[in-house]
Design a protein around this motif. Structure first.
Motif, PDB file in Angstrom:
ATOM      1  N   PRO A 160       7.378 -50.319 -44.355  1.00  0.00           N
ATOM      2  CA  PRO A 160       7.520 -49.167 -45.041  1.00  0.00           C
ATOM      3  C   PRO A 160       6.061 -47.909 -44.400  1.00  0.00           C
ATOM      4  O   PRO A 160       4.761 -48.845 -44.016  1.00  0.00           O
ATOM      5  CB  PRO A 160       6.829 -48.520 -46.354  1.00  0.00           C
ATOM      6  CG  PRO A 160       7.211 -50.509 -46.395  1.00  0.00           C
ATOM      7  CD  PRO A 160       7.444 -50.825 -45.566  1.00  0.00           C
ATOM      8  N   ARG A 161       7.003 -47.164 -43.851  1.00  0.00           N
ATOM      9  CA  ARG A 161       5.902 -46.198 -43.337  1.00  0.00           C
ATOM     10  C   ARG A 161       5.555 -45.005 -44.030  1.00  0.00           C
ATOM     11  O   ARG A 161       6.255 -44.269 -45.583  1.00  0.00           O
ATOM     12  CB  ARG A 161       6.741 -45.116 -42.060  1.00  0.00           C
ATOM     13  CG  ARG A 161       5.775 -43.642 -41.486  1.00  0.00           C
ATOM     14  CD  ARG A 161       7.009 -43.444 -40.664  1.00  0.00           C
ATOM     15  NE  ARG A 161       6.173 -42.128 -40.299  1.00  0.00           N
ATOM     16  CZ  ARG A 161       6.953 -40.989 -38.661  1.00  0.00           C
ATOM     17  NH1 ARG A 161       7.937 -41.417 -38.293  1.00  0.00           N
ATOM     18  NH2 ARG A 161       6.117 -40.704 -38.688  1.00  0.00           N
ATOM     19  N   THR A 162       4.003 -44.351 -43.947  1.00  0.00           N
ATOM     20  CA  THR A 162       3.121 -43.557 -44.301  1.00  0.00           C
ATOM     21  C   THR A 162       2.831 -42.435 -43.768  1.00  0.00           C
ATOM     22  O   THR A 162       2.275 -42.461 -42.792  1.00  0.00           O
ATOM     23  CB  THR A 162       1.902 -43.957 -45.547  1.00  0.00           C
ATOM     24  OG1 THR A 162       2.886 -44.669 -46.376  1.00  0.00           O
ATOM     25  CG2 THR A 162       1.236 -42.557 -46.780  1.00  0.00           C
ATOM     26  N   ASP A 163       3.083 -40.887 -43.895  1.00  0.00           N
ATOM     27  CA  ASP A 163       2.215 -40.352 -43.560  1.00  0.00           C
ATOM     28  C   ASP A 163       0.702 -39.515 -43.892  1.00  0.00           C
ATOM     29  O   ASP A 163       2.010 -38.329 -44.463  1.00  0.00           O
ATOM     30  CB  ASP A 163       3.556 -39.208 -42.842  1.00  0.00           C
ATOM     31  CG  ASP A 163       4.575 -39.698 -42.384  1.00  0.00           C
ATOM     32  OD1 ASP A 163       4.541 -41.289 -41.526  1.00  0.00           O
ATOM     33  OD2 ASP A 163       6.226 -39.738 -42.397  1.00  0.00           O
ATOM     34  N   VAL A 196      -1.783 -35.601 -39.855  1.00  0.00           N
ATOM     35  CA  VAL A 196      -3.368 -35.708 -38.963  1.00  0.00           C
ATOM     36  C   VAL A 196      -2.201 -36.345 -37.349  1.00  0.00           C
ATOM     37  O   VAL A 196      -1.717 -37.067 -37.485  1.00  0.00           O
ATOM     38  CB  VAL A 196      -3.757 -37.306 -39.377  1.00  0.00           C
ATOM     39  CG1 VAL A 196      -4.752 -38.125 -38.666  1.00  0.00           C
ATOM     40  CG2 VAL A 196      -4.458 -37.105 -41.122  1.00  0.00           C
ATOM     41  N   GLU A 197      -3.253 -36.187 -36.604  1.00  0.00           N
ATOM     42  CA  GLU A 197      -2.628 -36.250 -35.270  1.00  0.00           C
ATOM     43  C   GLU A 197      -2.682 -38.033 -34.425  1.00  0.00           C
ATOM     44  O   GLU A 197      -3.958 -38.139 -35.228  1.00  0.00           O
ATOM     45  CB  GLU A 197      -1.956 -35.384 -33.986  1.00  0.00           C
ATOM     46  CG  GLU A 197      -2.018 -34.507 -34.786  1.00  0.00           C
ATOM     47  CD  GLU A 197      -2.425 -32.987 -33.364  1.00  0.00           C
ATOM     48  OE1 GLU A 197      -3.174 -33.114 -32.313  1.00  0.00           O
ATOM     49  OE2 GLU A 197      -1.246 -32.174 -33.497  1.00  0.00           O
ATOM     50  N   PRO A 198      -2.085 -38.522 -33.293  1.00  0.00           N
ATOM     51  CA  PRO A 198      -2.692 -39.685 -33.052  1.00  0.00           C
ATOM     52  C   PRO A 198      -4.156 -40.160 -32.406  1.00  0.00           C
ATOM     53  O   PRO A 198      -3.944 -38.654 -31.952  1.00  0.00           O
ATOM     54  CB  PRO A 198      -1.733 -40.149 -31.928  1.00  0.00           C
ATOM     55  CG  PRO A 198      -0.556 -39.799 -32.432  1.00  0.00           C
ATOM     56  CD  PRO A 198      -0.255 -38.168 -33.072  1.00  0.00           C
ATOM     57  N   GLY A 199      -4.317 -41.015 -32.970  1.00  0.00           N
ATOM     58  CA  GLY A 199      -5.984 -40.604 -32.218  1.00  0.00           C
ATOM     59  C   GLY A 199      -6.851 -39.533 -32.648  1.00  0.00           C
ATOM     60  O   GLY A 199      -8.195 -39.588 -32.477  1.00  0.00           O
ATOM     61  N   GLU A 200      -6.514 -39.479 -34.035  1.00  0.00           N
ATOM     62  CA  GLU A 200      -7.167 -38.146 -34.499  1.00  0.00           C
ATOM     63  C   GLU A 200      -8.629 -38.777 -35.930  1.00  0.00           C
ATOM     64  O   GLU A 200      -7.462 -39.496 -36.280  1.00  0.00           O
ATOM     65  CB  GLU A 200      -6.709 -36.713 -34.867  1.00  0.00           C
ATOM     66  CG  GLU A 200      -7.017 -36.267 -35.322  1.00  0.00           C
ATOM     67  CD  GLU A 200      -6.325 -34.901 -35.162  1.00  0.00           C
ATOM     68  OE1 GLU A 200      -6.365 -33.603 -34.812  1.00  0.00           O
ATOM     69  OE2 GLU A 200      -5.473 -34.365 -36.107  1.00  0.00           O
ATOM     70  N   GLN A 201      -9.621 -38.670 -36.149  1.00  0.00           N
ATOM     71  CA  GLN A 201      -9.934 -38.733 -37.745  1.00  0.00           C
ATOM     72  C   GLN A 201      -9.946 -37.314 -37.979  1.00  0.00           C
ATOM     73  O   GLN A 201      -9.385 -36.809 -37.915  1.00  0.00           O
ATOM     74  CB  GLN A 201     -11.624 -39.008 -36.934  1.00  0.00           C
ATOM     75  CG  GLN A 201     -12.390 -39.448 -36.344  1.00  0.00           C
ATOM     76  CD  GLN A 201     -14.003 -38.882 -36.155  1.00  0.00           C
ATOM     77  OE1 GLN A 201     -14.142 -38.745 -35.531  1.00  0.00           O
ATOM     78  NE2 GLN A 201     -14.605 -40.712 -36.013  1.00  0.00           N
ATOM     79  N   LEU A 202      -9.916 -38.132 -39.622  1.00  0.00           N
ATOM     80  CA  LEU A 202      -9.558 -37.527 -40.697  1.00  0.00           C
ATOM     81  C   LEU A 202     -10.565 -35.956 -39.996  1.00  0.00           C
ATOM     82  O   LEU A 202      -9.486 -34.664 -40.548  1.00  0.00           O
ATOM     83  CB  LEU A 202      -9.632 -37.590 -41.536  1.00  0.00           C
ATOM     84  CG  LEU A 202      -8.938 -38.783 -42.107  1.00  0.00           C
ATOM     85  CD1 LEU A 202      -9.037 -39.596 -43.845  1.00  0.00           C
ATOM     86  CD2 LEU A 202      -7.155 -38.719 -42.369  1.00  0.00           C
ATOM     87  N   GLU A 203     -11.398 -36.052 -40.248  1.00  0.00           N
ATOM     88  CA  GLU A 203     -12.540 -34.171 -40.028  1.00  0.00           C
ATOM     89  C   GLU A 203     -12.247 -33.688 -38.760  1.00  0.00           C
ATOM     90  O   GLU A 203     -12.104 -32.853 -38.488  1.00  0.00           O
ATOM     91  CB  GLU A 203     -13.880 -35.359 -39.913  1.00  0.00           C
ATOM     92  CG  GLU A 203     -14.647 -35.687 -41.253  1.00  0.00           C
ATOM     93  CD  GLU A 203     -14.377 -37.222 -41.415  1.00  0.00           C
ATOM     94  OE1 GLU A 203     -15.081 -38.033 -42.061  1.00  0.00           O
ATOM     95  OE2 GLU A 203     -13.547 -38.000 -40.566  1.00  0.00           O
ATOM     96  N   GLU A 204     -11.358 -34.579 -38.113  1.00  0.00           N
ATOM     97  CA  GLU A 204     -11.381 -33.638 -36.730  1.00  0.00           C
ATOM     98  C   GLU A 204      -9.704 -32.811 -37.001  1.00  0.00           C
ATOM     99  O   GLU A 204      -9.265 -31.721 -37.033  1.00  0.00           O
ATOM    100  CB  GLU A 204     -11.135 -34.428 -35.516  1.00  0.00           C
ATOM    101  CG  GLU A 204     -11.731 -35.377 -34.619  1.00  0.00           C
ATOM    102  CD  GLU A 204     -11.699 -35.771 -33.404  1.00  0.00           C
ATOM    103  OE1 GLU A 204     -12.044 -35.412 -32.697  1.00  0.00           O
ATOM    104  OE2 GLU A 204     -10.822 -36.974 -34.008  1.00  0.00           O
TER     105      GLU A 204
END
Length: 303
Positions: A160-163, A196-204
């Motif tokens: 199952p996917r979570t975004d 959130v985008e791929p390869g991105e920290q939450l803070e970013e």
């Protein structure tokens, strides 16, 4: 602020998800006869019964659906040990006509039922939209009580996917930033959010979204709490952030963004010039906490 006891919907519903039972068909079979079954239609609404003004979930026991265990998904067990399952409503005939959507459940059902409906809705949405292997196209088979899909042809497994999405209350130390999208109800303002985008920290993500949506530079941010938001499969990750006190400049997503101090915010709410996010959302939780820290809610309990 107490994220362990959130004041918004779908958080900490009080059920044990029973991961250890998902691969134990004998244990699941034993739970099925007395288990409660949430029936969810293709639009994500739950089958309900009773008068329109006070609908309750229609919860048949597993014994009433003796041939459908293989198509049901185990959601877990409540504090009394009762098992809960989710099942596509189209597999059952002669159902009550009532329906409860997720937003209605959030405000009208006990937290256990609302949380399990949110869980079941997201899980069945994933199942309904992932019927074939993404690698070879063969039909998938469900395993682990509906929580894993496997391809019998190429042996690929899917889950199952979570975004993940951040949702952030931005402050300059004295004011908070609220924005509105053109598609929202008139006068509705809320905090900023984005995926959130791929390869991105939450803070970013926080920094990028605030810059993209309001043209403001974030100085630092802090995680607060999270909320499952299965519309259809998001996880809202709540932050507060301190930004430079410049004038906001709206990007493509917002039609307006403004700074509000406590007095201005409370006055516009009182006049009916501004509507906040519904109380079921973590967005409202973040705003209310900011007001609470400044004593605003204590003197205005109806905000």
């Amino acid at each position: 602020m107490n994220p362990d006891r959130p004041g918004y919907a779908f958080g900490r519903a009080g059920a044990d998800r029973c991961d250890g039972l998902r691969s134990d068909p004998d244990a699941i079979r034993a739970l099925w006869p007395d288990g409660r079954v949430i029936l969810i239609d293709p639009h994500g609404a739950a089958v309900a019964q009773g008068p329109e003004s006070s609908l309750d979930l229609y919860l048949p026991r597993g014994r009433e659906l003796p041939d459908l265990l293989a198509e049901a998904s185990l959601l877990g067990r409540d504090a009394d040990g009762a098992a809960w399952f989710a099942l596509p409503s189209e597999r059952v005939g002669h159902l009550p006509e009532g329906r409860i959507d997720l937003r209605g459940a959030a405000s009208g059902l006990p937290s256990l039922q609302a949380g399990l409906l949110a869980y079941g809705r997201a899980l069945l949405h994933w199942q309904r939209h992932n019927r074939h292997c993404g690698r070879c196209g063969a039909p998938l088979s469900l395993l682990r009580a509906g929580h894993q899909a496997t391809c019998p042809a190429c042996r690929s497994d899917f889950y199952p996917r979570t975004d993940p999405a951040v949702i952030v209350l931005v402050s300059d130390g004295e004011r908070i930033l609220l924005g509105r999208q053109a598609s929202w109800p008139p006068r509705r303002y809320s905090v900023l959010a984005g995926f959130v985008e791929p390869g991105e920290q939450l803070e970013e993500t926080v920094e990028r979204e605030v810059m993209e949506e309001a043209g403001l530079r974030v100085l630092h941010s802090h995680y607060v709490a999270s909320q499952p938001w299965p519309f259809p499969s998001a996880l809202m990750i709540g932050f507060t952030a301190l930004a430079e006190p410049a004038e906001p400049t709206c990007g493509d997503e917002l039609e307006d963004a403004r700074w509000f101090d406590v007095e201005t915010l409370m006055a516009e709410i009182a006049r009916g010039d501004l509507l906040l996010s519904p109380r079921i959302s973590i967005a409202r939780y973040l705003i209310d906490d900011w007001l609470r820290q400044r004593g605003a809610l204590a003197s205005n309990p109806n905000v």
